[in-house]
Scaffold this motif. Structure first.
Motif, PDB file in Angstrom:
ATOM      1  N   ARG A 176       0.859  -1.187   0.000  1.00  0.00           N
ATOM      2  CA  ARG A 176       0.000   0.000   0.000  1.00  0.00           C
ATOM      3  C   ARG A 176       0.893   1.234   0.000  1.00  0.00           C
TER       4      ARG A 176
ATOM      5  N   GLY B 167       1.472   5.231   1.022  1.00  0.00           N
ATOM      6  CA  GLY B 167       1.053   6.311   1.915  1.00  0.00           C
ATOM      7  C   GLY B 167       1.924   7.531   1.722  1.00  0.00           C
TER       8      GLY B 167
ATOM      9  N   ASP C 113       2.926   9.483   4.646  1.00  0.00           N
ATOM     10  CA  ASP C 113       3.491   9.947   5.922  1.00  0.00           C
ATOM     11  C   ASP C 113       4.708   9.150   6.388  1.00  0.00           C
TER      12      ASP C 113
ATOM     13  N   GLN D  18       0.528  -4.358   7.949  1.00  0.00           N
ATOM     14  CA  GLN D  18      -0.711  -3.948   7.268  1.00  0.00           C
ATOM     15  C   GLN D  18      -1.776  -3.507   8.268  1.00  0.00           C
TER      16      GLN D  18
ATOM     17  N   ALA E 133      -0.904  -0.264   9.750  1.00  0.00           N
ATOM     18  CA  ALA E 133      -1.179   0.788   8.761  1.00  0.00           C
ATOM     19  C   ALA E 133      -2.667   1.127   8.750  1.00  0.00           C
ATOM     20  N   ASP E 134      -3.518   0.105   8.944  1.00  0.00           N
ATOM     21  CA  ASP E 134      -4.969   0.354   9.038  1.00  0.00           C
ATOM     22  C   ASP E 134      -5.277   1.239  10.242  1.00  0.00           C
TER      23      ASP E 134
ATOM     24  N   SER F 119      -4.169   4.691   9.680  1.00  0.00           N
ATOM     25  CA  SER F 119      -5.042   5.350   8.712  1.00  0.00           C
ATOM     26  C   SER F 119      -6.301   5.889   9.396  1.00  0.00           C
ATOM     27  N   ASN F 120      -6.775   5.129  10.397  1.00  0.00           N
ATOM     28  CA  ASN F 120      -7.941   5.607  11.168  1.00  0.00           C
ATOM     29  C   ASN F 120      -7.649   6.937  11.851  1.00  0.00           C
TER      30      ASN F 120
ATOM     31  N   SER G  67      -5.748   9.130  10.348  1.00  0.00           N
ATOM     32  CA  SER G  67      -5.350   9.978   9.209  1.00  0.00           C
ATOM     33  C   SER G  67      -3.836  10.025   8.997  1.00  0.00           C
TER      34      SER G  67
ATOM     35  N   GLU H  16      -1.048   8.031   6.916  1.00  0.00           N
ATOM     36  CA  GLU H  16      -1.020   7.060   5.826  1.00  0.00           C
ATOM     37  C   GLU H  16       0.390   6.483   5.641  1.00  0.00           C
TER      38      GLU H  16
ATOM     39  N   THR I 231       3.066   3.792   3.776  1.00  0.00           N
ATOM     40  CA  THR I 231       3.446   2.840   2.724  1.00  0.00           C
ATOM     41  C   THR I 231       3.844   1.549   3.431  1.00  0.00           C
TER      42      THR I 231
ATOM     43  N   THR J  53       1.706   0.045  16.461  1.00  0.00           N
ATOM     44  CA  THR J  53       1.042   1.300  16.095  1.00  0.00           C
ATOM     45  C   THR J  53       1.450   2.416  17.062  1.00  0.00           C
TER      46      THR J  53
END
Lengths: 305, 272
Positions: free
Chosen positions: A180, A182, A184, A198, A201-202, A205-206, A208, A210, A212, A297
Motif C-alpha cells: 500500500r 502512503g 506519511d 498492514q 497501517a490500518d 489510517s484511522n 489519518s 497514511e 506505505t 502502532t
C-alpha cells in the motif's frame, strides 16, 4: 505455509528427478507423499545435519538440486560452516528450508527460536534469502528457489495466517512488493510481520496517518534501487521483523539508508538482543516484546510526535 | 611390477621436492602433512588406481577424489601437475600473488573436486557423490583421503553412519594414519584407537596398508573397482608424518614449519 511450500516443491520434483529432498528427521505431514511417491528423491538422513549439508553438496556437484529441511536453528546455525564452505564457496544449488521463523516454536524455548538466522545467512557470499509472508509467497518460493542457480535460504513458518497475496500467479522476481502507498511514513516488513504492518497501517489510517507498506520478501540480495524508489522520498522509515534487531532487515535497510546521503527518522522494530526465556503462545511472546499490532502502532505514533 | 614401483618411487621423490620448493618459495605451507600422504596420492593417480582424464575435467564417469585433509594440497597439486591437469611451471606460483594455488585445496584448480581445508567435511561430500553415482547409475568410485587427527571431528562419524546405512560400497575412505595432529600425537591429544574397531562398529570394511609401500598400497587399492560389497571400505594407511626428510619425520613441530639454512640444505640433500 510449510504445506504450501512443500506441495509446490512436490509438483516440481515429480517433473524433475534432479530435485532431491533431505530432512534431518524433521517431519511434516506433507512430506509423507513426497517420500511415498518419490522414494529416490527423498531421504531422512537422521539427526545429523553436518552430514546432511555435505551430502547435499556432494549430490549438487553431480547434477542434483538439493533441498535440505529442518527447524531453522538446525539448518542454519548448527551447520553454518558446512553451508559456507561446502555450498557457498562452490555456489551450489543447495536450498536450505528452515521452518519456525522467529517465535513460531514459542513454547519450545530458545533452542528452537530463530532470532539470528537472517543475520548469519545474510553475510554468506552467494546466498539468496527468501522470506515468505503467506501461503501464496511460500508456494511461489519453491519454484523461485528451484529456478535460482545457487544457494538459497527459505525462512518458513509452520502455518500461514491470512493471505497477503491473492493472485496465485503473483510475480516475486523483484525482491519486494509495495502493498500500500502512503504519504506519511514507510513500514518495511518481512515474514509474518507483513500482516502486522498492514494492520498497523490500518490503525494509523484511522488516525489519518497514511503508511506505505513494503513486503521485503527477498532479504538478500536487496533490490536497493527498487527499495529507494518504494520509499519514494518518505522521511520516516520503520522496519518490522520477527528477528533480532541485530543483523536482520532492520540492519539491511539501515545500511542502505545510511549510505543514501539523505536524512531519515528511522526505527528498527524486532526482537531485542536477548534470549527469550518466557513460555506461552507466540502472540504472548510477541506482546512481551512490543510487537503486537497496537504496540507497533503506538511505537510509530510516538515516533511521529 | 618391480620397474613400475621404482618409477612410482621416483615420482614420489619428485613430488616431495616440488612440495619443498613450493613451500620454501612461499615461505609457508604444510610440508610434513603433505609428505605423509605423498605416496598414497602417487599410488592413486600415477599408479592407475583412479580413473581420471586431465583433458576431460567434467567427464561424468571420472572417479571423484577428495583430499579432505586440504592442508596437504601442495602434494596433490604436484601430482596433478605431473598428470597434466595443470602446468608444472605453475607450481612455483603456490600461494603467490595472482596464483590460483592456495594453501588449502580449492575447486578452481583443475582436477580438484572439493573445497577443503576445514576439517571434517570431505567424507560427507564423498558420501553425497557416491550416492549421486548410485542414483545416476554411474560406476565411478569416490575416494576420500582423511587425516587421522581430522577424525576427531564428529561430522566424520555422522557420515560414516550414513555411508554404511545406505550401503555406499562405491565409497572408499583412506585414513592417513601418521599418529600426529597439529600440536602433538593423536593418542595424547584425543585418542583415536582402537581405530579399526571404530570403523568396523560403524559398518565399514576395514583394511590396513603401509602408506609408504607401493607394493602394499597397490595390492590394497588395486581391486577397489571390482569390489562387490555394499559396505563402504576404509583403508587405514600407516604413515609417517614428514616422510622423506629425516628430521621432519614423526616430529610434531614440523606440522607447519618451513626449513631454513642448514635444515633446508639437508632436506634438499635427502630428497636428491
Amino acid at each position: 505455509m510449510r504445506v504450501d511450500f512443500f506441495e509446490s516443491l512436490y509438483d516440481i520434483a515429480t517433473k524433475d528427478d534432479r530435485v532431491i529432498l533431505l530432512t534431518s528427521d524433521t517431519g511434516a505431514l506433507v512430506l509423507d507423499r513426497f517420500e511415498q511417491d518419490l522414494p529416490e528423491q527423498f531421504i531422512n538422513v537422521g539427526i545429523a545435519e553436518a552430514n546432511m549439508v555435505g551430502v547435499a553438496a556432494g549430490l549438487a556437484k553431480n547434477g542434483k538440486i538439493v533441498y535440505i529441511y529442518a527447524i531453522i536453528p538446525f539448518v542454519t546455525m548448527r551447520v553454518y560452516e558446512q553451508i559456507r564452505v561446502d555450498v557457498c564457496c562452490d555456489n551450489l544449488p543447495v536450498k536450505a528450508v528452515g521452518v519456525g521463523a522467529g517465535m513460531d516454536y514459542s513454547s519450545l524455548g530458545p533452542t528452537h527460536h530463530a532470532l539470528e538466522d537472517i543475520a548469519l545467512m545474510r553475510s554468506l557470499p552467494q546466498m539468496t534469502i527468501l522470506s515468505p509472508c503467506d501461503n501464496v509467497s511460500a508456494s511461489a518460493f519453491a519454484r523461485l528457489s528451484y529456478e535460482l542457480p545457487g544457494p538459497v535460504y527459505i525462512r518458513c513458518e509452520r502455518y500461514a495466517e491470512l493471505s497477503v497475496y491473492l493472485d496465485p500467479s503473483e510475480d516475486f522476481t523483484d525482491g519486494l512488493k509495495i502493498l500500500r502507498k502512503g504519504t506519511d511514513l514507510c513500514i518495511i516488513a518481512t515474514g509474518r510481520m507483513v500482516l502486522t504492518a498492514q494492520r498497523a497501517a490500518d490503525e494509523l489510517s484511522n488516525r489519518s496517518i497514511e503508511a506505505t507498506v513494503i513486503d521485503l520478501y527477498r532479504v538478500k540480495p536487496l533490490n536497493v534501487e527498487l527499495l529507494m524508489k518504494a520509499i519514494n522520498g518518505l522521511k520516516v522509515v520503520v522496519t518490522l521483523e520477527e528477528h533480532s534487531i541485530i543483523g536482520g532487515i532492520g540492519s539491511a535497510v539501515s545500511e542502505v539508508l545510511a549510505e543514501s546521503g539523505q536524512a531519515y527518522r528511522f526505527k528498527r522494530l524486532g526482537l531485542p538482543d536477548k534470549f527469550c526465556r518466557q513460555y506461552g503462545t507466540r502472540e504472548y511472546l510477541l506482546t512481551l516484546n512490543n510487537l503486537d499490532v497496537s504496540q507497533v502502532t503506538n511505537t510509530i505514533l510516538r515516533m511521529l510526535e | 611390477m618391480e620397474e613400475s614401483i621404482v618409477n612410482l618411487e621416483k615420482k614420489a621423490k619428485w613430488v616431495r621436492n616440488q612440495v619443498l620448493e613450493m613451500c620454501v618459495g612461499a615461505g609457508a605451507g604444510h610440508i610434513a602433512p603433505a609428505y605423509s600422504c605423498t605416496d598414497i596420492l602417487v599410488a592413486l593417480y600415477e599408479g592407475g588406481i583412479l580413473r581420471v582424464n586431465p583433458h576431460n575435467l567434467t567427464w561424468e564417469d571420472r572417479d571423484r577424489f577428495i583430499l579432505s585433509k586440504g592442508q596437504a594440497c601442495a602434494s596433490l597439486y604436484a601430482v596433478l601437475a605431473d598428470m597434466g591437469f595443470l602446468p608444472v611451471s605453475e607450481l612455483s606460483s603456490y600461494t603467490r600473488l595472482g596464483s590460483r594455488l592456495g594453501g588449502h585445496s580449492e575447486t578452481n584448480v583443475p582436477g580438484v573436486e572439493a573445497f577443503t581445508g576445514s576439517l571434517g567435511h570431505g567424507l560427507a561430500l564423498g558420501a553425497g557423490m557416491a550416492l549421486a553415482a548410485r542414483i545416476n547409475r554411474k560406476d565411478y568410485l569416490t575416494v576420500v583421503l582423511l587425516g587421522d587427527g581430522e577424525l576427531q571431528e564428529g561430522s566424520n562419524w555422522e557420515s560414516a553412519m550414513f555411508a554404511s546405512h545406505h550401503h555406499l560400497g562405491n565409497l572408499i575412505a583412506i585414513v592417513d594414519r601418521n599418529g600426529l595432529e597439529a600440536l602433538d600425537f593423536t593418542e595424547k591429544v584425543l585418542a583415536l584407537d582402537p581405530l579399526i574397531k571404530k570403523w568396523e562398529a560403524f559398518g565399514w570394511e576395514v583394511q590396513t596398508a603401509d602408506g609408504h609401500s607401493y607394493d602394499s598400497l597397490l595390492s590394497t587399492l588395486g581391486d577397489i573397482r571390482s569390489r562387490q560389497s555394499g559396505e563402504p571400505l576404509v583403508v587405514i594407511a600407516l604413515t609417517t608424518k614428514g616422510k622423506g626428510v629425516s628430521f621432519m619425520e614423526n616430529s610434531p613441530i614440523w606440522h607447519f614449519r618451513i626449513p631454513e639454512g642448514d635444515e633446508l640444505e639437508q632436506a634438499r640433500k635427502e630428497l636428491a
